[in-house]
Design an enzyme around this catalytic site. Structure first.
Site, short mmCIF file in Angstrom:
data_model
loop_
_atom_site.label_atom_id
_atom_site.label_comp_id
_atom_site.label_asym_id
_atom_site.label_seq_id
_atom_site.Cartn_x
_atom_site.Cartn_y
_atom_site.Cartn_z
N ASP A 47 0.80 -1.23 0.00
CA ASP A 47 0.00 0.00 0.00
C ASP A 47 0.83 1.28 0.00
O ASP A 47 0.31 2.36 0.28
CB ASP A 47 -0.98 0.04 1.19
CG ASP A 47 -2.08 -1.00 1.05
OD1 ASP A 47 -2.40 -1.36 -0.10
OD2 ASP A 47 -2.59 -1.45 2.08
N SER A 487 28.00 -53.66 8.13
CA SER A 487 27.01 -54.53 7.49
C SER A 487 27.58 -55.88 7.11
O SER A 487 26.83 -56.84 6.88
CB SER A 487 26.43 -53.84 6.25
OG SER A 487 27.44 -53.55 5.31
N LYS A 489 30.49 -56.16 4.74
CA LYS A 489 31.09 -56.11 3.40
C LYS A 489 32.48 -56.77 3.38
O LYS A 489 32.75 -57.64 2.53
CB LYS A 489 31.21 -54.66 2.93
CG LYS A 489 29.91 -53.92 2.80
CD LYS A 489 30.09 -52.53 2.22
CE LYS A 489 31.00 -51.67 3.08
NZ LYS A 489 30.46 -51.45 4.44
N SER A 557 30.40 -46.39 -0.16
CA SER A 557 29.93 -45.71 -1.38
C SER A 557 28.49 -45.26 -1.22
O SER A 557 27.58 -45.80 -1.87
CB SER A 557 30.11 -46.58 -2.62
OG SER A 557 29.62 -47.89 -2.42
#
Length: 652
Positions: A47, A487, A489, A557
């Protein structure tokens, strides 16, 4: 569909601020196409009279289409409401009903000297985000302040935004002077107050002009109501004080790819040259993957053929060889490339309804790149209206805060420091499909120009891959084990290597820790270093598999894109093995004590804990090591390899 239609759609995509466009022409003689053009953004608190100012500007300069003013006056009469100059801008019915401007609009306005694109940016908080887009495309700014209300909090924020976006050509219009009786002391007080604020930002306004847009005071000629004002009116001021910046042809080439089209067996890379000059024969490097190829041709839609394109042009490019390039990649010359990284420092203005939270996922838009990102750290938070620093230990950025932050992206992106190349140095952040913030990139470090390998050809020996396979009794391959730390690997890889070796297979394990003793000993664990680590291992695995070995790799990775890149590097048998194990099980196993250290804060960016792990989408093999023994996992891999690698062994 022909290339012309494809390319037309691309050109339309490049048209900035497409939300609403109102083209205005001279009533008699149309503007010469040779007039220089400038973009001006108009900002101000809600305004404070921006739309009224623009409407009056066009009326007083005779720049409206024939009959436009009379048409709007009649519409107002039929509705039984007074005519408002703002209606010339507020063309949407919903905007007239609300009596506020809710969109971002562009209109064309001309003087004998030049043609202007006037960008109207809404000022109230709910629509402030549109200002980022508007201001980012502007060469200069007109900033309106209501003389009756004075300098408001939003007025200061708008000033900071212009500073943040690097807009230094600013004229301040003190509007609605009629409401304060055209008193010079009111104008002088606002000028003194706002100049002091802008000076703290390093912004020096070219002029303050008292106006009453509703009545046309000081817009095209000096008003009798302000005899004390010795400056020039708005139109004369923007012509004489604003200078059009030259196109950034002198800067390094940046060519963000908008899209890739196939036409007549060609792949056409369409985009806009943001800076520099592009020529046929140039050897381009496309970040962030840094693949290179030579420009074979430059294509245009409905334009004369040319062997070059300069900053500001939207073109299509074909390459001499078909390398992988997609939307979001940024073309540059090899010797002056952008920065490529997963993280960067930035100054950011936040306008989201929800706080910007550290660690939360957002979408980053930078040129044509769109990628997931998060705030890695917050260095400083500033209140844009007071310029005071907010508490440093706060873990979020609130609405209307300005902050110095470090952003981290899911994958590497190509960018520049804003003070070097503005077009590739600014960005916006999207939260829940809404643009909620924007900023500029700072303090990035460019890599030193290095001579890349050139004039090299893959050397083939007299021993073919088939000869090696027949001699060995098996083909070379890469068995890529990926998964969280703990895990299993390395355990699986060791047993798999042992089994293969005792079956007469030439094999070797590339272990994650082992390669960091030498090959990758210079790398850390930042996202950028992780990517480089995997790239190097992929290249070595490629060489070893080419020699006929079964290469077994054991790397977390974590990034899907990195693993896919290795798959492309190998160019042969690549077996992705997802060693899948729940995070809690891995944490409980913790064979190397890494989880304990990470939880204690001794290891930063630990995958699975405070750094992402992206599971494979379609791995060749998935091993659930919380459910199956090591022997069972090895057997699953061996069964898969039987049909893949073995050949009839040559007898001697």
């Amino acid at each position: 569909m022909g290339f012309e239609l494809y390319f037309l759609s691309v050109l339309c995509a490049f048209a900035p601020l497409r939300e609403k466009s109102l083209c205005v022409k001279k009533k008699e003689n149309e503007v010469s196409e040779q007039l220089e053009q400038m973009k001006i953004v108009i900002v101000g608190h809600v305004d404070h009279g921006k739309s009224t100012f623009v409407g009056r500007l066009f009326y007083d300069t005779g720049s409206l289409p024939v009959g436009k003013y009379e048409q709007l006056v009649k519409i107002a009469e039929r509705r039984g409401v007074p005519f408002e100059w703002a209606n010339l801008m507020d063309s949407l019915q919903s905007e007239r009903d609300q009596n506020i401007t809710i969109d971002t609009a562009q209109i064309w306005f001309s003087t004998p000297r030049r043609q202007y694109v006037i960008i109207d940016a809404p000022g109230h908080k709910e629509f402030l985000k549109n200002m980022i887009t508007g201001a980012a495309n502007a060469d200069a700014a007109l900033l309106l302040i209501d003389a009756h209300e004075g300098v408001q909090e939003q007025s200061r924020r708008h000033g900071y935004m212009l500073h943040l976006l690097g807009i230094r050509q600013v004229i301040v219009l003190v509007n609605k002077m009629d409401l304060v009786g055209y008193k010079q002391e009111v104008f002088d007080g606002i000028e003194a107050q706002y100049r002091t604020f802008l000076k703290q930002l390093g912004v020096e306004p070219k002029l303050f002009i008292p106006i009453a847009a509703k009545h046309g005071d000081n817009i095209v000629k000096n008003s009798e109501n302000t005899p004390w004002f010795k400056g020039t009116p708005v139109v004369e001021s923007i012509d004489s004080l604003f200078e059009i910046p030259p196109p950034p042809t002198h800067l390094p080439l940046r060519f963000p790819i908008q899209d890739v089209y196939r036409f007549d067996h060609r792949r056409i890379l369409a985009g806009r040259v943001e800076s520099g000059t592009l020529k046929v024969g140039d050897k381009l490097m496309f970040g962030p993957r840094n693949k290179t190829a030579q420009v074979k041709s430059i294509e245009r839609w409905s334009a004369p053929a040319s062997d070059s394109a300069r900053a500001g042009e939207s073109v299509g490019v074909t390459l001499s060889e078909q390398i992988f390039v997609e939307r979001g990649h940024v073309g540059s010359l090899e010797q002056d490339a952008p920065i490529v990284s997963n993280d960067f420092q930035a100054n950011l203005f936040w306008m989201g309804r929800q706080n910007l939270e550290k660690g939360k996922k957002y979408k980053l838009k930078l040129t044509t790149q769109e990628i997931e990102c998060e705030v890695a750290s917050i260095e400083k938070i500033i209140d844009a209206s007071t310029l005071g620093e907010v508490a440093k230990d706060r873990g979020y950025i609130a609405k209307n805060d300005v902050a110095e932050i470090t952003l981290r992206t899911k994958y590497p992106v190509a960018f520049d420091n804003h003070n070097r190349i503005a077009e590739t140095g600014r960005f916006v952040i999207v939260d829940n499909k809404e643009v909620c913030g924007g900023g500029i990139i700072l303090h990035g470090k460019y890599a030193e120009a290095k001579a890349r390998s050139s004039n090299v050809t893959w050397h083939k020996t007299k021993i073919s891959p088939d000869d090696r396979s027949t001699r060995n009794g098996h083909r070379g391959a890469v068995i890529w084990l990926t998964g969280l730390s703990g895990s299993g690997k390395s355990t699986i890889a060791t047993e798999l290597e042992n089994e293969l070796f005792h079956h007469g297979v030439n094999t070797y394990v590339l272990d994650g820790d082992n390669v960091r003793h030498g090959l990758c000993g210079d790398l850390g664990f930042s996202p950028k270093d992780r990517t480089e680590n995997i790239r190097r291992v992929g290249e070595v695995a490629h060489l070893m598999s080419d020699a006929g070995l079964i290469v077994i790799t054991t790397f977390i990775s974590p990034y899907r894109d990195d693993r896919n890149r290795v798959r492309q590097i190998v160019e042969g048998d690549f077996v992705e093995v997802h060693v899948k194990c729940p995070f809690d099980v891995c944490k409980e196993r913790d064979p190397k004590g890494l989880y304990k250290k990470a939880i204690a804060g001794e290891i930063k960016d630990f995958t699975g804990l405070n750094a992402p792990y992206e599971e494979p989408v379609r791995p060749e093999i998935t091993l659930e090591t919380d459910k199956h023994s090591v022997a069972e996992c090895v057997t699953l891999i061996l069964d898969y390899l039987k049909d893949l690698i073995y050949v009839e062994k040559r007898t001697t």
